[in-house]
Design a protein around this motif. Structure first.
Motif, short mmCIF file in Angstrom:
data_model
loop_
_atom_site.label_atom_id
_atom_site.label_comp_id
_atom_site.label_asym_id
_atom_site.label_seq_id
_atom_site.Cartn_x
_atom_site.Cartn_y
_atom_site.Cartn_z
N LYS A 175 -7.08 -5.33 -15.50
CA LYS A 175 -8.28 -5.64 -14.73
C LYS A 175 -8.00 -5.76 -13.23
O LYS A 175 -8.94 -5.82 -12.43
CB LYS A 175 -8.92 -6.92 -15.25
N LEU A 176 -6.73 -5.81 -12.84
CA LEU A 176 -6.40 -5.86 -11.42
C LEU A 176 -6.81 -4.56 -10.73
O LEU A 176 -6.65 -3.47 -11.28
CB LEU A 176 -4.90 -6.08 -11.22
N GLN A 177 -7.32 -4.68 -9.52
CA GLN A 177 -7.72 -3.51 -8.73
C GLN A 177 -6.60 -3.24 -7.71
O GLN A 177 -6.62 -3.80 -6.61
CB GLN A 177 -9.06 -3.77 -8.06
N VAL A 178 -5.65 -2.40 -8.11
CA VAL A 178 -4.43 -2.18 -7.34
C VAL A 178 -4.50 -0.82 -6.64
O VAL A 178 -4.74 0.21 -7.28
CB VAL A 178 -3.19 -2.24 -8.24
N TYR A 179 -4.23 -0.83 -5.32
CA TYR A 179 -4.23 0.38 -4.51
C TYR A 179 -2.95 0.45 -3.69
O TYR A 179 -2.30 -0.58 -3.44
CB TYR A 179 -5.44 0.40 -3.56
N ILE A 180 -2.60 1.66 -3.28
CA ILE A 180 -1.48 1.84 -2.35
C ILE A 180 -1.98 2.67 -1.16
O ILE A 180 -2.99 3.38 -1.25
CB ILE A 180 -0.27 2.55 -3.00
N ILE A 181 -1.26 2.56 -0.05
CA ILE A 181 -1.54 3.41 1.11
C ILE A 181 -0.77 4.70 0.92
O ILE A 181 0.45 4.68 0.73
CB ILE A 181 -1.13 2.72 2.42
N SER A 182 -1.45 5.81 0.93
CA SER A 182 -0.83 7.10 0.66
C SER A 182 0.15 7.49 1.77
O SER A 182 0.09 6.97 2.89
CB SER A 182 -1.90 8.19 0.51
N ARG A 183 1.03 8.40 1.46
CA ARG A 183 2.01 8.87 2.44
C ARG A 183 1.35 9.48 3.67
O ARG A 183 1.71 9.14 4.81
CB ARG A 183 2.95 9.88 1.77
N PRO A 184 0.35 10.38 3.52
CA PRO A 184 -0.33 10.91 4.71
C PRO A 184 -0.97 9.81 5.56
O PRO A 184 -0.94 9.87 6.79
CB PRO A 184 -1.37 11.87 4.13
N LYS A 185 -1.53 8.79 4.91
CA LYS A 185 -2.16 7.70 5.66
C LYS A 185 -1.11 6.89 6.40
O LYS A 185 -1.33 6.46 7.55
CB LYS A 185 -2.93 6.79 4.69
N MET A 186 0.06 6.68 5.80
CA MET A 186 1.14 5.97 6.48
C MET A 186 1.57 6.73 7.73
O MET A 186 1.83 6.12 8.79
CB MET A 186 2.32 5.79 5.53
N LEU A 187 1.63 8.04 7.64
CA LEU A 187 1.99 8.85 8.81
C LEU A 187 0.91 8.74 9.89
O LEU A 187 1.22 8.72 11.09
CB LEU A 187 2.19 10.31 8.40
N GLN A 188 -0.35 8.65 9.48
CA GLN A 188 -1.43 8.46 10.44
C GLN A 188 -1.28 7.12 11.17
O GLN A 188 -1.54 7.03 12.38
CB GLN A 188 -2.78 8.52 9.73
#
Length: 312
Positions: A175-188
């Motif tokens: 039930k946890l809503q888990v997200y990560i910051i994508s590699r392209p977004k990290m480069l941004q």
């Protein structure tokens, strides 16, 4: 090399804590969905604000983008300036409350509030979050968790250790809503830092702080942002004239905040955060976006117009 060793030790600890979740999850999941949803006393009509897709923040299982939007947000820092502030009720009245890493609310509600809608977490804080899972993870069905970390730890090809652990955590606590910051977004984010400061993050041996990611995410999801506990950029210029507060409100005997900021800002060997540089950028953004600073209360100084041309 020391950084890699430290990260390896952290990840071993994470695996150990995640394994223990297998034995505690059944007991915590005995609560009814209604009990979990209302456990923090702050029920928000999520459907009313799931209107914008925030690209670059992807769910850990199906890789779908985060969908949320808030008219007003309280971004609560972990600063010792929150101690004794009495801002808790004011913070909880805000539509969405954003926190960072493992900053607790229990026992600190009067100063920092108790509601959490979004928590932004560094990979290096993952073990501490899991250690405090009964408060930070359990009964958090309506909270989004966004994790960030170096590309080699977050890769999705089976070799990303943090990514793999987050998938396991999601499987154990579905039930946890888990997200990560994508590699392209990290480069941004790296490019944004370079554009705003003129400094290349890697060449300057620095890491963007969780505060940097949190502020940028808040700008994307919130119409108005009230930031609590963030000092202005020049606050630590003469630290002997300022009241000493701990870096974290929940670690009263920890490192002094200004000492931490100045040490990192001046560090040239090893990996450091540029806390003061980031705050200069935040002050600039406050002139462009609907951002307001409280505890201490301050605003960015007006831009001085050096144009002395007069109409003839």
């Amino acid at each position: 090399m020391k950084t890699r060793t430290r990260h390896g030790i952290i990840l071993i600890g994470v695996v150990t804590v995640l394994t223990s979740l297998l034995f505690v999850y059944n007991s915590t999941s005995a609560d009814t969905p209604g009990d979990q949803l209302h456990s923090d006393g702050h029920q928000i009509d999520a459907a009313s604000r799931q209107t914008f897709s925030l690209e670059g923040y992807i769910s850990i299982i199906d890789h779908k983008p985060l969908k949320t939007h808030c008219r007003s947000c309280a971004l609560v820092t972990s600063s010792g300036h929150m101690t004794g502030s009495g801002r808790g009720a004011e913070i909880d009245e805000t539509e969405c409350v954003i926190r960072m890493n493992d900053a607790p609310t229990r026992r600190y509600q009067k100063d920092v509030g108790q509601h959490t809608n979004l928590r932004v977490i560094a990979h290096s804080s993952m073990q501490r979050v899991l250690r405090n899972r009964y408060e930070l993870l359990n009964s958090s069905q309506d909270t989004f968790f966004i994790f960030w970390g170096p590309g080699n730890y977050m890769r999705r090809d089976g070799k990303g250790l943090v990514y793999n652990n987050l998938r396991l955590m999601k499987q154990l606590m579905p039930k946890l809503q888990v997200y990560i910051i994508s590699r392209p977004k990290m480069l941004q984010f790296d490019e944004l830092f370079k554009k705003e400061t003129g400094k290349d993050r890697k060449r300057s041996n620095s890491w963007l702080s969780t505060g940097w990611f949190t502020m940028a995410i808040a700008i994307e999801m919130c119409d108005r942002i009230n930031v609590y506990g963030m000092v202005p950029p020049e606050f630590c210029k003469s630290p002997h004239t300022k009241p000493s507060v701990p870096y974290h409100y929940y670690e009263p005997s920890g490192t002094d905040e200004c000492t931490m900021y100045v040490t990192h800002e001046q560090g040239r060997h090893g990996s450091h955060h540029r806390f003061i540089t980031e705050k200069r950028v935040f002050a600039k953004w406050a002139r462009m976006f609907n951002i307001h600073f409280y505890q201490p209360d301050w605003g960015p100084p007006p831009v001085i117009n050096n144009n002395n041309n007069t109409n003839s």
